[in-house]
Design a protein around this motif. Structure first.
Motif, PDB file in Angstrom:
ATOM      1  N   LEU A  33     -35.226 -25.052 -31.113  1.00  0.00           N
ATOM      2  CA  LEU A  33     -33.856 -24.288 -31.332  1.00  0.00           C
ATOM      3  C   LEU A  33     -33.050 -24.883 -32.292  1.00  0.00           C
ATOM      4  N   HIS A  34     -32.905 -24.537 -33.352  1.00  0.00           N
ATOM      5  CA  HIS A  34     -31.902 -24.924 -34.409  1.00  0.00           C
ATOM      6  C   HIS A  34     -30.498 -24.401 -34.448  1.00  0.00           C
ATOM      7  N   ILE A  35     -29.321 -24.742 -34.410  1.00  0.00           N
ATOM      8  CA  ILE A  35     -28.121 -23.992 -34.562  1.00  0.00           C
ATOM      9  C   ILE A  35     -27.678 -24.309 -35.999  1.00  0.00           C
ATOM     10  N   THR A  36     -27.599 -23.520 -36.815  1.00  0.00           N
ATOM     11  CA  THR A  36     -27.350 -23.628 -38.358  1.00  0.00           C
ATOM     12  C   THR A  36     -25.817 -23.150 -38.720  1.00  0.00           C
ATOM     13  N   GLY A  37     -25.114 -22.700 -37.573  1.00  0.00           N
ATOM     14  CA  GLY A  37     -23.610 -22.324 -38.113  1.00  0.00           C
ATOM     15  C   GLY A  37     -22.986 -21.381 -36.926  1.00  0.00           C
ATOM     16  N   ARG A  38     -21.710 -21.194 -37.202  1.00  0.00           N
ATOM     17  CA  ARG A  38     -20.940 -20.336 -36.192  1.00  0.00           C
ATOM     18  C   ARG A  38     -20.432 -19.174 -36.902  1.00  0.00           C
ATOM     19  N   ARG A  39     -20.518 -18.180 -36.315  1.00  0.00           N
ATOM     20  CA  ARG A  39     -19.750 -16.875 -37.191  1.00  0.00           C
ATOM     21  C   ARG A  39     -18.432 -16.829 -36.720  1.00  0.00           C
ATOM     22  N   ASN A  40     -17.544 -15.867 -37.477  1.00  0.00           N
ATOM     23  CA  ASN A  40     -16.283 -15.604 -36.940  1.00  0.00           C
ATOM     24  C   ASN A  40     -15.914 -15.201 -35.777  1.00  0.00           C
ATOM     25  N   ASP A  41     -17.073 -14.141 -35.171  1.00  0.00           N
ATOM     26  CA  ASP A  41     -16.801 -13.880 -33.723  1.00  0.00           C
ATOM     27  C   ASP A  41     -17.160 -14.870 -32.759  1.00  0.00           C
ATOM     28  N   GLY A  42     -17.564 -16.043 -33.006  1.00  0.00           N
ATOM     29  CA  GLY A  42     -18.047 -17.058 -32.059  1.00  0.00           C
ATOM     30  C   GLY A  42     -19.393 -16.926 -31.825  1.00  0.00           C
ATOM     31  N   TYR A  43     -20.203 -16.014 -32.295  1.00  0.00           N
ATOM     32  CA  TYR A  43     -21.479 -16.149 -31.809  1.00  0.00           C
ATOM     33  C   TYR A  43     -22.208 -17.308 -32.947  1.00  0.00           C
ATOM     34  N   HIS A  44     -23.328 -17.669 -32.318  1.00  0.00           N
ATOM     35  CA  HIS A  44     -24.021 -19.014 -33.058  1.00  0.00           C
ATOM     36  C   HIS A  44     -25.087 -18.109 -34.182  1.00  0.00           C
ATOM     37  N   GLN A  45     -25.308 -18.938 -35.416  1.00  0.00           N
ATOM     38  CA  GLN A  45     -26.412 -18.559 -36.321  1.00  0.00           C
ATOM     39  C   GLN A  45     -27.489 -19.634 -35.812  1.00  0.00           C
ATOM     40  N   LEU A  46     -28.691 -19.250 -35.583  1.00  0.00           N
ATOM     41  CA  LEU A  46     -29.806 -20.015 -35.191  1.00  0.00           C
ATOM     42  C   LEU A  46     -31.128 -19.697 -35.653  1.00  0.00           C
TER      43      LEU A  46
END
Length: 302
Positions: A33-46
């Motif tokens: 599970l890699h987290i590659t960023g965070r969206r403006n709505d608070g959800y994480h890109q993975l």
């Protein structure tokens, strides 16, 4: 596990399937599970690989023609209206009504719960997905798979992978799926005595959120990890201790999702069961085989 032979009868002007439909709601593991960023709505890109297992909760569905939704289960501590099974059934009712379906669609649902809550193995999401697929069939709505997956996403980021019913490479918030045929493995899964809050993990200031994206082929070359694992091990000593124990048998042991469950892969059922047999009393668990497709696949709409 597959459904019983279905029959139907004419009720209040509509054909309703009346025989029970019994389905397995499988567990999943995040092989990394890699987290590659965070969206403006608070959800994480993975990025992750969802490995489906041949082990999970069992749900039994019977259609009703009076619009009532009745849920009985061995699960305690969850309000009826908060249960993802109920929320999924209500969402499907609403979708049917929005499409002009005037039938009073209801169901009796029985849940035999074996998957732990807060374990990172997708129990609630799998139950919701199974409910959407089963009631779509029982109510004869003929909603296509992409539409069911979109409806499932409104209930939780992990729901679509269970509706798709295939082990998969996932990106986005977990809804962008590419089906994978994974090498056959057996997994020992153990549950530390704690409940990990996904919200706490994803909102924590120390969570790694800038891992460089990789390609699917890079997974087989190693070097992947669970970005949530170091933080969870620090916040929950029970998870740390479980991983220390399991790594004695397989250094590739890791945590799934945001925890709390941890797992290790083995080449045979015997190896996996031999490890579980040595687990301390405070580490209950199970052994399951990884599957590329779950039994739910045969009940998906065309």
């Amino acid at each position: 596990m597959t459904a019983s032979v279905l029959s139907s009868r004419f009720i209040s002007g509509s054909w309703i399937v009346t025989d029970p439909l019994v389905l397995l709601a499988p567990a999943k593991l995040n092989l990394f599970l890699h987290i590659t960023g965070r969206r403006n709505d608070g959800y994480h890109q993975l990025q992750t690989i969802f490995q489906l297992l041949d082990y999970g909760d069992t749900l039994t569905f019977r259609a009703r023609a009076d619009g009532q939704l009745n849920l009985s289960s061995n699960l305690t501590g969850v309000n009826y209206s908060d249960n993802l099974i109920v929320r999924a059934a209500r969402a499907l009712q609403a979708a049917a009504q929005a499409s002009g379906n005037s039938r009073r669609l209801g169901a009796d649902i029985q849940l035999d719960k074996v998957l732990p809550m807060g374990g990172g193995i997708g129990g609630g999401s799998s139950d919701a997905a199974t409910t959407l697929v089963a009631l779509n069939q029982l109510w004869q709505l003929n909603i296509d798979k992409p539409s069911l997956m979109s409806l499932g996403l409104s209930l939780g980021a992990d729901v679509p992978v269970f509706i798709n019913a295939c082990s998969a490479w996932a990106e986005g918030v977990g809804e962008q799926l590419t089906a994978l045929d994974l090498p056959p493995k057996w997994f020992t899964v153990v549950q530390p005595d704690c409940h990990v809050s996904t919200a706490t993990v994803f909102s924590h200031k120390d969570l790694t959120r800038d891992t460089r994206p990789i390609k699917v082929a890079a997974f087989s070359q190693g070097g992947t990890r669970n970005d949530c694992e170091p933080l969870v091990r620090k916040l929950y000593p029970e998870v740390d201790n479980a991983l220390i124990w399991l790594k004695k048998f397989n250094d590739n042991a890791r945590m799934t999702g945001t925890g709390a469950c941890v797992f290790a892969p083995f080449n045979s059922e015997g190896e996996a069961r031999a490890v579980l047999a040595q687990a301390p009393d405070n580490l209950p668990g199970f052994v399951a085989k990884g599957v590329s497709r779950s039994a739910l696949f045969e009940h998906l709409p065309e």
